[in-house]
Write a protein that holds these residues in place. Sequence first.
Motif, PDB file in Angstrom:
ATOM      1  N   ARG A 117       9.864 -11.346   7.460  1.00 22.25           N
ATOM      2  CA  ARG A 117       8.444 -11.348   7.611  1.00 22.25           C
ATOM      3  C   ARG A 117       7.804 -11.819   8.946  1.00 22.25           C
ATOM      4  N   LYS A 138      -8.507  -3.925   7.945  1.00 26.04           N
ATOM      5  CA  LYS A 138      -8.156  -4.730   9.430  1.00 26.04           C
ATOM      6  C   LYS A 138      -7.983  -3.533  10.309  1.00 26.04           C
ATOM      7  N   LYS A 158       0.923   1.198   3.654  1.00 25.57           N
ATOM      8  CA  LYS A 158       1.286  -0.228   3.047  1.00 25.57           C
ATOM      9  C   LYS A 158       2.727  -0.382   2.830  1.00 25.57           C
ATOM     10  N   PRO A 208     -10.842 -15.203  13.128  1.00 25.57           N
ATOM     11  CA  PRO A 208     -10.510 -14.171  11.977  1.00 25.57           C
ATOM     12  C   PRO A 208      -9.195 -13.241  12.839  1.00 25.57           C
ATOM     13  N   LYS A 221      -5.747 -12.505  13.975  1.00 30.04           N
ATOM     14  CA  LYS A 221      -4.403 -13.245  13.679  1.00 30.04           C
ATOM     15  C   LYS A 221      -3.239 -12.331  14.425  1.00 30.04           C
ATOM     16  N   THR A 255       0.843  -5.826   4.876  1.00 30.01           N
ATOM     17  CA  THR A 255       0.528  -6.484   3.536  1.00 30.01           C
ATOM     18  C   THR A 255      -0.759  -6.184   3.107  1.00 30.01           C
ATOM     19  N   LYS A 256      -0.998  -6.449   1.781  1.00 29.94           N
ATOM     20  CA  LYS A 256      -2.494  -6.330   1.441  1.00 29.94           C
ATOM     21  C   LYS A 256      -3.513  -7.107   2.070  1.00 29.94           C
ATOM     22  N   GLU A 257      -3.067  -8.315   2.643  1.00 28.83           N
ATOM     23  CA  GLU A 257      -4.019  -8.867   3.447  1.00 28.83           C
ATOM     24  C   GLU A 257      -4.605  -8.373   4.691  1.00 28.83           C
ATOM     25  N   MET A 258      -3.974  -7.331   4.969  1.00 31.81           N
ATOM     26  CA  MET A 258      -4.359  -6.365   6.125  1.00 31.81           C
ATOM     27  C   MET A 258      -5.170  -5.314   5.825  1.00 31.81           C
ATOM     28  N   ASP A 259      -5.525  -5.146   4.595  1.00 29.62           N
ATOM     29  CA  ASP A 259      -6.529  -3.944   3.901  1.00 29.62           C
ATOM     30  C   ASP A 259      -7.707  -4.331   4.909  1.00 29.62           C
TER      31      ASP A 259
END
Length: 687
Positions: free
Chosen positions: A4, A91, A133, A27, A29, A85-89
């Motif tokens: 990861r 973005k 994804k 915001p 990353k 990852t889902k956190e990148m949706d």
Amino acid sequence: MKKRLLILCLACLGMINNGLFAQETSPRKVFTLDEGWECRPITTVNRKAPFTPVTIPHTWNTSYIEGTTLYERKTVVYQRPLEVTKEMDGKRLFLYFEGVNSAAQVFLNRRTIGEHLGGYTAFCLEITDQVKKGENLLEVWASNAYRTDVLPISGDFNVNGGIHRPCHLIITGQDCITPLFYASPGVFIHQENISRETAGINVETHLSLKNKKQGLKLKTTIADASNKIVASNETGISGDIVRQPIQVERPVLWEGKKNPYLYTVTVELYDGNQLVDRMVQRTGFRYFSVDHEKGFFLNGNYLNLYGFCRHEDAVGRASALLPEDYKMDMELIKESGATAMRLAHYPHAEPMYNLSDENGIILWTEIPMCGPGGQAFTGFVDTEGYKDNARLAVKELVYQKFNHPSICFWGICNEILVSDGKRFVEYDNPIPFIKELNGLYKSIDTSRLTALATCVDQSYYLGCSDLIAWNKYFGWYKDAAPSASKFFDDCKKSSQRIPVGVSEYGGGASINHHQWPLSMEDRADSHFHPEEAQTFCHEGNWESFMKRPYLWAKFIWVFADFPSYMRQEGEKDGYNDKGLVTQDRKTKKDAFYFYKANWNTEPMAYITSRRFIHRMSDKTDIKIYTNLKEVTLYLNGTKIGVMKPDELKRVIWKNVQLCKGRNTVRVEGKNGKELIVDNCVWYCLGD
């Protein structure tokens, strides 16, 4: 192989702090893509053939092909998994490469997403619409094969292939400060009116806006070294480029080594009261000029510019350097007392610019438009492919390094030759294109000066740049070092008031080769490079240069020994041994201490020829480099005498009688109450 990605903030990425990597609270990353890679040559077409695991930065050119001075110039396929990852949706995702040498083709899930030509500048590709994804396959085809549409096409150094600088995944919101504008920070701090009373700047920010809605604003603040905000500007956004004039009253100027004072410029993008993106840049406020008669001035005061040309190279890593490599080089540069550095012959990696900002080292940085010097073939071809790549290199260099206060000089070219009717024969006439590149530099950045390095009649190049500089090796190639005085005085007279400097000078040395008495000759093709010959060259040249303040800079060739496939001379073929330190940085040659005595005020005394341990002659000169008022010499415990150094910081005892067998040499002197001592041991084998 899976791993990861690790989120890194700006503090973790201090070595590459070019503003693309924002603070942890932003915001934005950033994931580092250093591990999980594997590679194999593109000629390996068997799908089941194994890959070799590697860590980025990486090059396959850490050594020569066994038994030769040749190195592999080929194409290698790098690949690794890229997890979304889902956190990148929702973005935006960007791949940011700091350097892939020399040509790169990038694929995602076996689909082309972009390419880049040129191995010494960064490039950035958006992959938002290409990823899926979960796990994706990222591939980079890297090639350092010869081609005439990628700089350099020749030069006295090795072009190491691979992903030889770090790469990252940048994640932003839909609206952001763009990383796509020539892979720059997207923030440019124009220093328009700098004085000790006020610093008038204009912060230009490039945005990438997907929404383009009302309520977006840009807030820019400037903080001093104690993190106190000293000026700010808040502006509503009506387009993709925002310019914000800001004034800092009573600024602390960036004074080179005297006081390398840095401010922090923070640019924040807001949607109403919500922070959308943040970019941080460090810079220093300064102004400078070069006078044809008087040399270089920083903030109105004369500053003698002297130092090294430097290549990116480390034993076992070649150009795939790690943070400790940059820090080691900077510590040695500081120890020497140098005030300036020429980053040869290509844009260097970001850490060296940051370290120069922090330590007050003035920089000349240049694009990889370099020629072969006295070798065969050419460094310039008059084709659109070549010229387009040079134009791109200029834009990427300037935009990516724009905010570094250490940079004062943009380099156009090195030894791109014009026929002189004697030794050098050109292919295509480079002068019109050199003038074009000079204009391109000026169109992007009016605040800095342009320079070029020549080894042939400067009259061909006058009018091509703000400054002229020479690569001349008096004392090494036939001409004696003292003739440098007349040569540069004549250059000054004929330069049409364009300031003249020294871009390269020096001579080779092996720490295992020694000679006394010294017999100087043309050593260009010799395999015997005594350390004493190198010091002879440097002493003679510096004696001329130190008396000529009109020389706007003096750069030694070169900081450290480095691999160069074309070299068939010295102790080891395939290496340029003109460094003042060895390639592994473990040994400082005598010439290093000559400059330390002349440039650094730290008290020192150094016995030269200390590695000349076994001697046939029973008489020798004993030479000391020192910046003390006087030193005392002892031989085998017996006092030989006390002497004061000459203007070159030398003390020389002539024809000292050695004993047969073991001899202990000791020199000492005082700096106030502090005793400075140096020792060595020689063995006399003669009668």
